[in-house]
Design a protein around this motif. Structure first.
Motif, PDB file in Angstrom:
ATOM      1  N   GLY A  35       0.833  -1.198   0.000  1.00 13.91           N
ATOM      2  CA  GLY A  35       0.000   0.000   0.000  1.00 13.91           C
ATOM      3  C   GLY A  35       0.868   1.249   0.000  1.00 13.91           C
ATOM      4  O   GLY A  35       2.092   1.165   0.079  1.00 13.91           O
ATOM      5  N   HIS A  36       0.244   2.410  -0.064  1.00 18.48           N
ATOM      6  CA  HIS A  36       1.044   3.641  -0.120  1.00 18.48           C
ATOM      7  C   HIS A  36       0.254   4.844   0.381  1.00 18.48           C
ATOM      8  O   HIS A  36      -0.979   4.808   0.511  1.00 18.48           O
ATOM      9  N   SER A  37       0.984   5.924   0.637  1.00 19.30           N
ATOM     10  CA  SER A  37       0.385   7.165   1.122  1.00 19.30           C
ATOM     11  C   SER A  37      -0.356   7.895   0.011  1.00 19.30           C
ATOM     12  O   SER A  37      -0.084   7.702  -1.176  1.00 19.30           O
ATOM     13  N   GLU A  41      -5.523   3.317   4.328  1.00 21.41           N
ATOM     14  CA  GLU A  41      -4.499   2.823   3.397  1.00 21.41           C
ATOM     15  C   GLU A  41      -3.847   1.557   3.934  1.00 21.41           C
ATOM     16  O   GLU A  41      -3.555   0.622   3.180  1.00 21.41           O
ATOM     17  N   ARG A  42      -3.620   1.525   5.219  1.00 18.63           N
ATOM     18  CA  ARG A  42      -3.062   0.322   5.843  1.00 18.63           C
ATOM     19  C   ARG A  42      -4.122  -0.769   5.946  1.00 18.63           C
ATOM     20  O   ARG A  42      -3.814  -1.963   5.812  1.00 18.63           O
ATOM     21  N   VAL A  67      -4.287  -2.916   2.923  1.00 11.69           N
ATOM     22  CA  VAL A  67      -3.300  -3.992   2.941  1.00 11.69           C
ATOM     23  C   VAL A  67      -3.823  -5.163   3.765  1.00 11.69           C
ATOM     24  O   VAL A  67      -3.734  -6.328   3.348  1.00 11.69           O
ATOM     25  N   TRP A 120       3.515  -0.819   3.630  1.00  6.13           N
ATOM     26  CA  TRP A 120       2.953   0.503   3.302  1.00  6.13           C
ATOM     27  C   TRP A 120       4.112   1.455   3.056  1.00  6.13           C
ATOM     28  O   TRP A 120       5.047   1.530   3.863  1.00  6.13           O
TER      29      TRP A 120
END
Length: 216
Positions: A107-109, A163-164, A167, A195
């Motif tokens: 995942g990502h910001s 966002e987390r 995942v 992340w």
């Protein structure tokens, strides 16, 4: 096909530059990959976001990762009679044919897909609620993550937490696939949740013992 057109000139120029340098310097390796097939050690499920450069983050070479990208790096639950088969098909091929040793969900910001899910679930994006919205129906997969972050009042903090959660939802859904569960339980494959903070370059991994994401 009358609607297809030639590549833009800048892409053609970049291709020729790559062919004359990176390819030419590693021609033997490319030919070996072509002749012997792929044998990636890991499958990475990441977001379509153009800012997430999976191979650069890990310094990976060609043939090292089997990469599948979709909106918000989501994995649907095992559902043979369902409609979300793109990710499931890639997963089946990676596990049953390529025999990958690891599956990484990255995942990502500042994920636009996750933000869309937050807006949809909070009533700020009615267009995503429409049955005809492909993005909305895909982001339905993250509704459990929206519900699990209900105690976070600040919208920015909540979307970051989601966002987390994207995942974690994907890791949970991965284990609903019989072939994934069998590989994990027989200890021939491991699952990993990551992340990435795009701006800071930080990477966090999920620690199941602590039940939180911690910096790598």
């Amino acid at each position: 096909m009358q609607y297809a057109t030639p590549l833009p000139a800048y892409l053609v120029q970049r291709y020729h530059g790559w062919k004359a340098t990176a390819y030419n310097d590693n021609k033997a390796w490319y030919k070996r990959l072509a002749n012997e097939g792929q044998h990636p050690r890991a499958m990475v499920i990441s977001c379509c976001d153009s800012r997430v450069h999976v191979t650069s983050i890990f310094g990976a070479d060609q043939g090292e990762f089997f990469i599948h990208r979709n909106i918000a790096n989501l994995v649907p639950p095992h559902k043979p009679d369902g409609d979300l088969h793109g990710t499931s098909a890639a997963l089946e091929y990676a596990v049953n044919v390529l025999k990958v040793a690891h599956i990484v969900v990255l995942g990502h910001s500042n994920c636009g897909g996750v933000k869309g899910c937050f807006d949809m679930c909070s009533g700020a994006a009615p267009e995503l609620e429409e049955k005809a919205s492909y993005v909305g129906r895909w982001m339905d997969l993250l509704r459990p993550g929206y519900e699990r972050t209900a105690d976070i009042a600040d919208p920015a903090a909540r979307t970051s937490a989601m966002e987390r959660e994207a995942v974690l939802v994907s890791l949970e859904n991965l284990m609903t696939f019989p072939f994934v569960r069998d590989a994990v339980e027989s200890e021939v494959m491991t699952l990993h949740g990551l992340w990435n903070d795009i701006g800071e370059g930080d990477l966090e991994q999920y620690d199941p013992a602590k039940k939180v994401f911690v910096k790598v």
